[in-house]
Design an enzyme around this catalytic site. Sequence first.
Site, short mmCIF file in Angstrom:
data_model
loop_
_atom_site.label_atom_id
_atom_site.label_comp_id
_atom_site.label_asym_id
_atom_site.label_seq_id
_atom_site.Cartn_x
_atom_site.Cartn_y
_atom_site.Cartn_z
N HIS A 201 -3.56 -1.54 1.93
CA HIS A 201 -3.95 -1.55 0.42
C HIS A 201 -2.78 -1.84 -0.46
O HIS A 201 -1.62 -1.95 -0.04
CB HIS A 201 -4.26 0.09 0.28
CG HIS A 201 -3.07 1.05 0.54
ND1 HIS A 201 -2.07 1.28 -0.63
CD2 HIS A 201 -2.75 1.77 1.35
CE1 HIS A 201 -1.29 2.20 0.00
NE2 HIS A 201 -1.69 2.37 1.16
N HIS B 160 -3.88 1.32 6.32
CA HIS B 160 -2.50 1.71 5.79
C HIS B 160 -1.72 1.55 6.86
O HIS B 160 -1.63 0.93 8.05
CB HIS B 160 -2.86 3.44 5.82
CG HIS B 160 -4.11 3.90 4.99
ND1 HIS B 160 -4.02 4.03 3.65
CD2 HIS B 160 -5.29 3.95 5.26
CE1 HIS B 160 -5.19 4.45 3.25
NE2 HIS B 160 -6.07 4.32 4.14
#
Length: 209
Positions: A8, A152
């Site tokens: 992200h 992540h």
Amino acid sequence: MRLILVRHGQTEWNQLGRIQGRTDIPLNDTGIMQARAAGEWLSQRRIDAVYSSPMQRAFDTATEIARPHGLPVISLDDIIEIDFGLWEKKTADELKKLYPEYWNDWSWHLDEEKSANMQAESAYTILNRVKRALNSIFEENTAGSTAVVVSHTMPIKLIMANAIGLPLKSLQSIKVGNCGICELDMNTDMSGSLITWNESGYLARKGLI
């Protein structure tokens, strides 16, 4: 299957060095621009499906990548970030004072007992759930498909290390930056061939790192 893994974009807590884990922090202005740049960078690629962690910072990044292809973003709980337990919301300075033994040896997440002491997920728990997610992706797409997975740091590192046979104790020494792009040719047994690790030149050219 070709698997494109994207971390992200940047958040305020990334910038401050504060541990996020399961805390749902949104993208900051730089993160939004990074996500748009990732969407632009991948817009000329064939992409058949886009999957995301349910965390807002990941889902918003995935939305920018999916938009040029007219694809929906499919949320997968199993690719969410590590639950950092007692480390959540703390900075490096705070962690050094509170848990010096664990701070000096980040391999604690490879030990089930130490992970439990931190009330956190172990690397093995995370790896098992990301494998479940990848199995679902394989089932939903054909062998020649290209799927983007926006996730992540820990899930991406574990997928990559497991696929190419890196020991998990190496995780701390390898980096994946915000909107860094990793790419693998993946097999159904979760092994894979490395194509790209942490591609971020497209961000540097825009002054976004």
